[in-house]
Design a protein around this motif. Structure first.
Motif, PDB file in Angstrom:
ATOM      1  N   UNK A 227      27.962  58.988  34.943  1.00  0.00           N
ATOM      2  CA  UNK A 227      29.190  58.950  34.148  1.00  0.00           C
ATOM      3  C   UNK A 227      30.403  58.968  35.081  1.00  0.00           C
ATOM      4  N   UNK A 228      31.581  58.871  34.492  1.00  0.00           N
ATOM      5  CA  UNK A 228      32.827  58.813  35.258  1.00  0.00           C
ATOM      6  C   UNK A 228      33.017  60.089  36.087  1.00  0.00           C
ATOM      7  N   UNK A 229      32.676  61.228  35.502  1.00  0.00           N
ATOM      8  CA  UNK A 229      32.849  62.498  36.214  1.00  0.00           C
ATOM      9  C   UNK A 229      32.025  62.525  37.499  1.00  0.00           C
TER      10      UNK A 229
ATOM     11  N   UNK B  47      43.322  66.748  40.470  1.00  0.00           N
ATOM     12  CA  UNK B  47      43.996  65.574  39.905  1.00  0.00           C
ATOM     13  C   UNK B  47      43.143  64.770  38.935  1.00  0.00           C
ATOM     14  N   UNK B  48      41.993  64.260  39.393  1.00  0.00           N
ATOM     15  CA  UNK B  48      41.269  63.253  38.622  1.00  0.00           C
ATOM     16  C   UNK B  48      40.788  63.745  37.264  1.00  0.00           C
ATOM     17  N   UNK B  49      40.212  64.935  37.195  1.00  0.00           N
ATOM     18  CA  UNK B  49      39.715  65.431  35.899  1.00  0.00           C
ATOM     19  C   UNK B  49      40.862  65.716  34.928  1.00  0.00           C
TER      20      UNK B  49
ATOM     21  N   UNK C 225      36.035  63.488  31.266  1.00  0.00           N
ATOM     22  CA  UNK C 225      35.456  62.458  32.138  1.00  0.00           C
ATOM     23  C   UNK C 225      33.930  62.395  32.024  1.00  0.00           C
ATOM     24  N   UNK C 226      33.310  63.473  31.550  1.00  0.00           N
ATOM     25  CA  UNK C 226      31.842  63.490  31.375  1.00  0.00           C
ATOM     26  C   UNK C 226      31.404  62.606  30.215  1.00  0.00           C
ATOM     27  N   UNK C 227      32.355  62.214  29.335  1.00  0.00           N
ATOM     28  CA  UNK C 227      32.007  61.387  28.170  1.00  0.00           C
ATOM     29  C   UNK C 227      32.355  59.910  28.389  1.00  0.00           C
ATOM     30  N   UNK C 228      32.696  59.570  29.640  1.00  0.00           N
ATOM     31  CA  UNK C 228      33.075  58.186  29.946  1.00  0.00           C
ATOM     32  C   UNK C 228      32.114  57.575  30.957  1.00  0.00           C
TER      33      UNK C 228
END
Length: 527
Positions: free
Chosen positions: A141-143, A158-160, A171-174
């Motif tokens: 995933x994205x995370x 930053x990112x999360x 981000x865990x759902x992307x």
């Protein structure tokens, strides 16, 4: 308008960039009959511009013109051909973090952070680099992609938080197939060198240089493109509102009772709305697996000279929770015509801290403006009635405004479909939904028509329409829809607004004019 029946080979629904791209190409190809319809009087869709009563302009979110395609450039240059139609800017972009302005992209400029944060970021990047050498699986995933690329330090700082503020989902759902050129992978050696030498990294990305219209905001581009189409083939306004799509009968039924029969349909309406208008339960159920966030656009018009601390910044990112917005655009920097002239007299509505001004009489400028974006979803609700107040507090918290700044105009508009979420479930839905529609002669394309954010910029959206038209007429492959990484990784020059056949047709008159005239009587020669 009285009810009537219309029949065309290709019907285009929606006059945003995608629909206009399809119409422009169909007009150029001069083959099948076509019509473009939209329920709005003004073309532009999600790339349109609003004007406040005071004369401040705000786009539907942060749009700038940069391009991967020569065809897109040709069309834009035809629509707005003069040099003074445009301003060209170098992107000046920062991330607000720890009360500092860190140059974009953040991950390449951690040298600007306090030492403690530098250590956390470097520590995570080293761990990520070591892990990358031994890992033989793709991130799930994205995370996981973020942690693998940048480490936990940059992820947490930053990112999360930033991506949650943008997408309104964790981000865990992307998924991470959408990333392509949109996120800069840090170069560990360069970052280390910059940290030690306290240097910043230069501009990165496809939009490091961008154009913006001198007049009328981004919406002016699409109004100008629409004006290059024959008026008799456009139907904009209330009499262009689609009530129902009869896929089996191949016709669109409009709100005013008009029926438009078609052979092929290019539709740019959100695909979840489309299948509801088709009344197709199976596809409606399938579309429920697609996720999106809503976008609130907030505008603030300020009296006074643009302050030195704002300078010529373009857009700014806000990962922290001291502001509800994820991005701010200094919209007045894009064009001096994005705000009223200094001579216009406006009253002060309030001071930036919410207090009442001592003087409420209408007075002259100069003026400058800020445009903010706030995302909303079921996982990230928004206090809509108080959002403007909360944004003003955020502007004070981040030193974008000072408490005594005079606010002369405010703007707030909510867009239900703001961002098509690259969710984990997305591909499983799209790989069934889009082909099922295409089997019915329906090409669902565009930011929410094909639901692929990675090809959702204005140039991408426009070309999704162009390529759909080419596929219908010539059977050409739709590269932008099906191969996003390919089109984003190269300059796409194959298609041009004036092509071989047109060139030779235009030359024919010149060539004929240059032929020697045959003497009367048919004799080739003469005395």
């Amino acid at each position: 308008m009285a009810q009537q029946d219309i029949a065309v080979d290709v019907l285009v629904i929606g006059a945003g960039p995608t629909g206009l791209g399809a119409a422009k190409r169909l007009h150029q190809l001069d083959g099948p009959s076509w019509m473009i319809i939209d329920s709005n009087e003004t073309p532009g869709g999600l790339a349109s511009t609003d004007v406040t009563p005071e004369g401040f302009l705000y786009d539907v979110g942060g749009h700038v013109i940069f391009s991967h395609y020569k065809y897109f450039d040709d069309v834009i240059d035809e629509a707005l051909p003069k040099e003074d139609d445009w301003y060209t800017h170098q992107r000046i972009s920062y991330v607000r973090c720890k009360n500092l302005w860190v140059p974009y992209p953040f991950q390449n400029n951690i040298s600007m952070l306090p030492k403690e944060e530098q250590v956390k970021c470097m520590d995570g990047m080293i761990d990520a680099a070591i892990e990358a050498r031994v890992s033989n699986t793709k991130p799930k995933d994205f995370d996981e992609w973020i942690v693998r690329m940048m480490g936990t330090g940059i992820a947490d700082l930053f990112m999360r938080p930033y991506n949650f503020k943008v997408w309104a989902v964790p981000t865990t759902k992307m998924q991470c197939q959408w990333l392509g050129e949109r996120v800069a992978a840090p170069d560990l050696k360069t970052v280390t060198k910059n940290v030690i030498l306290q240097k910043t990294a230069g501009n990165w990305g496809p939009n490091a240089t961008f154009r913006f219209p001198a007049e009328g905001g981004t919406g002016a581009i699409w109004i100008a493109v629409a004006n290059t189409l024959p008026k008799e083939k456009t139907r904009f306004g209330k009499h262009g509102l689609v009530k129902k799509v009869d896929a089996e009968g191949k016709k669109a039924i409009l709100e005013d009772g008009t029926t438009i029969a078609y052979e092929k349909l290019i539709t740019t309406m959100a695909v979840d709305s489309l299948v509801e208008k088709m009344d197709n339960k199976e596809l409606v159920d399938l579309s429920k697996g697609l996720f999106y966030s809503s976008t609130h656009v907030i505008g603030v018009g300020v009296r006074g000279q643009r302050p030195e601390r704002i300078g010529d910044k373009c857009w700014l990112y806000f990962p922290e929770d001291d502001s509800p917005f994820y991005r701010a655009t200094i919209f007045s920097n894009y064009s001096p015509n994005n705000q009223p002239p200094a001579s216009k007299k406006l009253p002060t509505l309030q001071l930036a801290d919410g207090s009442a001004p001592e003087d409420t009489s209408a007075r002259e400028g100069p003026y400058w403006s800020i445009m903010l974006e706030v995302s909303e979803s079921t996982l990230k609700p928004v206090d809509t009635p108080n959002l403007l107040r909360d944004c003003m507090r955020g502007l004070l918290n981040t030193e974008m405004l000072q408490p005594s700044d005079q606010i002369v105009s405010t703007y707030h508009r909510r867009f239900d479909h703001g961002y098509p979420t690259p969710s984990l479930e997305r591909e499983a839905v799209l790989t069934q939904l889009l082909p099922a529609l295409q089997d019915m002669g329906i090409y669902s394309r565009g930011r929410f028509g094909s639901w692929r954010y990675e090809v959702g910029n204005q140039d991408h959206s426009f070309m999704l329409g162009v390529e759909a038209a080419d596929h219908i007429v010539h059977g050409a492959t739709e590269l932008t829809l099906n191969y996003p990484d390919f089109v984003n990784g190269r300059s796409n020059k194959e298609r041009r607004l004036v092509e071989g056949a047109q060139f030779f047709r235009s030359r024919k008159g010149v060539r004929d004019a240059g032929k020697p005239l045959r003497p009367k009587g048919g004799e080739v020669g003469g005395a």
